[in-house]
Structure formats: C-alpha cells, structure tokens
Enzyme design. Structure first.
Site, mmCIF file in Angstrom:
data_model
loop_
_atom_site.group_PDB
_atom_site.id
_atom_site.type_symbol
_atom_site.label_atom_id
_atom_site.label_comp_id
_atom_site.label_asym_id
_atom_site.label_seq_id
_atom_site.Cartn_x
_atom_site.Cartn_y
_atom_site.Cartn_z
ATOM 1 N N ALA A 8 0.833 -1.209 0.000
ATOM 2 C CA ALA A 8 0.000 0.000 0.000
ATOM 3 C C ALA A 8 0.860 1.248 0.000
ATOM 4 C CB ALA A 8 -0.940 -0.004 1.200
ATOM 5 N N LYS A 204 3.958 0.662 -22.509
ATOM 6 C CA LYS A 204 4.538 1.376 -21.368
ATOM 7 C C LYS A 204 6.007 1.005 -21.178
ATOM 8 C CE LYS A 204 4.186 2.656 -16.577
ATOM 9 N NZ LYS A 204 3.618 2.440 -15.250
ATOM 10 N N ASN A 208 9.984 2.858 -20.581
ATOM 11 C CA ASN A 208 10.739 2.553 -19.365
ATOM 12 C C ASN A 208 12.095 1.914 -19.651
ATOM 13 O OD1 ASN A 208 8.796 3.523 -17.605
ATOM 14 N ND2 ASN A 208 7.797 1.545 -17.335
ATOM 15 N N ASN A 212 14.319 5.190 -18.310
ATOM 16 C CA ASN A 212 14.701 4.960 -16.918
ATOM 17 C C ASN A 212 16.210 4.809 -16.738
ATOM 18 O OD1 ASN A 212 12.491 4.425 -14.602
ATOM 19 N ND2 ASN A 212 11.576 4.089 -16.595
ATOM 20 N N SER A 273 10.919 6.998 -12.534
ATOM 21 C CA SER A 273 10.871 6.293 -11.253
ATOM 22 C C SER A 273 12.243 5.785 -10.845
ATOM 23 C CB SER A 273 9.884 5.122 -11.339
ATOM 24 O OG SER A 273 10.270 4.209 -12.360
#
Length: 339
Positions: A8, A204, A208, A212, A273
C-alpha cells in the site's frame, strides 16, 4: 468482493482510498512508518484540491486477513518473490492475482501460444517460483499509468492520471476481469478490459526500458533526454531493439517510435521512477524493466547491443551505490568492470 492491496505505497495507497470510497471491502498490506501512520491517522490522499481520508483495515501480517477474491500486487516487481510465503493465506481456489507492477509480469507466457508457451523468465522470476507457487492461471494483467508519490507516512499525493488497463492473459473477457473493471470505474478511474493486454504492457515498457536507465546515468529529466540529440538517438536505438523483440512475439504497437518519444518529451521536466529511487537511496527496478528485455532478446535470437551497453552501465552504477543485486544485470556490470 474482498480485495487485498499488497503493497500500500504510492499506487496501492491511491487505489485503497478510492476503492474504499466506492464501498469496496479493502484490506491493505504495508509496513513500517507508513503502516503506523495509517493505523493512527488513517490514509490520506491529496488529489487536486481535495484531501480524502479513509480508515482502512491494514496490517503487516497478511494471515490475519484470510482468503480474498482479488489480491492486487502493488510492490516493486523485484520484491514479489520475497513475499510469496506471507501471501499464501490470502489465496483461495478462486482468488485472482492482479499484477499492478512495472515491466514484464511473471505470467507473460501463460496462454501466450507458440513455441514459448509456458516459459518462465529468470530475470524477473528466479527459479520460476512466482509461476509455480502463485500460479499463472490466477493472474490478471494491469498496466499502471498514474503517477503518485508518498508525501509523508500515511499521505499519498496523486500527481496525474487514472488509467489502469486490465486484461486476461488469454485475451478472454471473463466475469472476473469485468467485475474488477467495474470497481475501478465506480472508484472514478479508467480500466478498459483489453483482449491484448501484452500490447499495452509493451507500450509502457517501451519508454521505461530506455528512459529509466538513461535518466539514472545522466540524472536528466524526460524533456532533456528526449530533446538532447545524443540521448534521444540512444533512446530510439534501444526502443527499436525492444520493438523487434516484442513484434517477434506477436505484439502490435499502436504508435511509432518517434511519436512515443515525443509523448515523453511533452511530459516535461519529469524524473523517471528509476531516477527518483536512485536519489532516495531505494533499490531500483532494473531486472523487470531492462534485463528481462535482454533475456527475451536471447530467447528470440534478436541482438540488443544498445540495450546491453546501457544495462551494463546502469547495473554497475547502481551496484556501486548498493541499490541493485539482480543477477543478470550484475553479471553484465562485472563484464564491463573487467573490460
């Protein structure tokens, strides 16, 4: 419908808040300061000009939760193998596992057809443990397009996007994936059910796999990577290698390379990220975004010289920083160091 969000963090927390507001029976698996803050103050989502607060059932002991209808995995992909054991109590005979992760998922060659049917990928699923113990037949694919971040323990900030395309590995439109899509929509998100989910996974991943690692090596934002002639050309070379691999496996790209790069450039001064993780001293996702594409290139006998070089460099860079311990990329870094 019982749903467990396993991990989470930024995306998982976003889903947790919105699903609970839609009336779903949601449990969250988290740990550390983030879990403590949720237990004490609830989980807060900052979205637009709003603050949305819920008080979820949350734990670091999944065995407390019992069997679920859906387990939505929102961990970094390289972390999944390490939580197979604690995840077991969540899995009943009809439980579906939703892989809301970056990169190629463990189930990729389930119901794929062709000569690679049933293959596992060592770079993302060492020893085939996810395939054998979680089971590819449980999987529902999910591509994560939104950007979110943990602003503070127990506080999630939504940056942009609400699109989560879904799909069965087989391409079937089952009642399980339809019900899940309906929940996303009820929670105010987009979740088209696709009959070719792998096309969306590669669309996607296409960005990446190059942006990235280049950002991790240069500390450049997307607008710079896509505007500088050198890094733009390198991005294009890696993307063409990835495209050749994907198309050999039956994937269809709905845009061309130049349009994909331009789309990234228009995002602006955004840190990938991988760069964010590197700056924050967190483990980086090299294997599910880069090494796996190299592995699939070997499977399909397609050379990947540009990707190989960048993988070796970024593996060495992150290994020296103590943020990467993947086997395949580390081997490439070792080769580079010796050379």
């Amino acid at each position: 419908m019982r749903i467990c969000i396993y991990g989470a963090g930024a995306i998982g927390g976003y889903l947790g808040v919105e699903f609970m507001r839609a009336g779903a029976d949601v449990s969250l698996v988290a740990r550390g300061a983030h879990l403590a803050a949720m237990r004490q103050n609830g989980l807060k989502l900052l979205i637009g000009d709003e603050e949305r607060v819920v008080h979820p059932r949350c734990t670091d002991s999944p065995a407390e939760l019992g069997e679920q209808d859906y387990v939505i995995i929102c961990l970094k992909a390289h972390s999944i193998t390490g939580v197979i054991e604690p995840m077991r109590p969540l899995l009943g005979d009809r439980t579906r596992i939703v892989t809301a992760v970056n990169g190629i998922p463990y189930w990729y060659f389930h119901k794929h057809g062709g000569r690679h049917e049933g293959s596992t990928l060592e770079s993302i699923d060492p020893g085939g443990r996810q395939w054998n113990e979680l089971g590819p037949e449980r999987a529902i694919g999910c591509v994560v397009y939104p950007a979110t971040e943990i602003e503070a323990p127990g506080v999630i900030r939504h940056v942009y996007g609400n699109n989560f395309p879904l799909g069965e590995p087989s391409g079937e439109i089952t009642s399980d994936v339809q019900k899940l899509s309906e929940l996303f929509v009820a929670a105010g998100m987009k979740a088209s059910v696709l009959d070719r989910i792998r096309d969306e996974i590669w669309l996607k991943l296409w960005g990446n796999v190059c942006f990235n690692p280049i950002s991790a090596l240069t500390h450049a934002t997307l607008d710079v990577i896509c505007s500088n002639p050198g890094t733009r050309a390198l991005s294009r070379a890696i993307m063409l290698e990835a495209q050749a691999i994907a198309e050999s496996l039956g994937v269809k790209f709905r845009v061309d390379v130049e349009r994909r790069i331009e789309g990234a450039r228009k995002v602006g001064a955004h840190k990938t990220s991988m760069l964010q993780d590197l700056e924050r001293g967190r483990p980086v996702e090299i294997d599910p975004l880069i090494t796996v594409v190299q592995e699939m290139g070997r499977m399909t006998d397609i050379a990947t010289p540009a990707l190989d070089a960048v993988l070796a460099l970024v593996a060495q860079r992150t290994r020296l920083a103590g943020l990467y311990d993947g086997a395949a990329g580390a081997a490439a870094a070792e080769t580079l160091a010796v050379a």
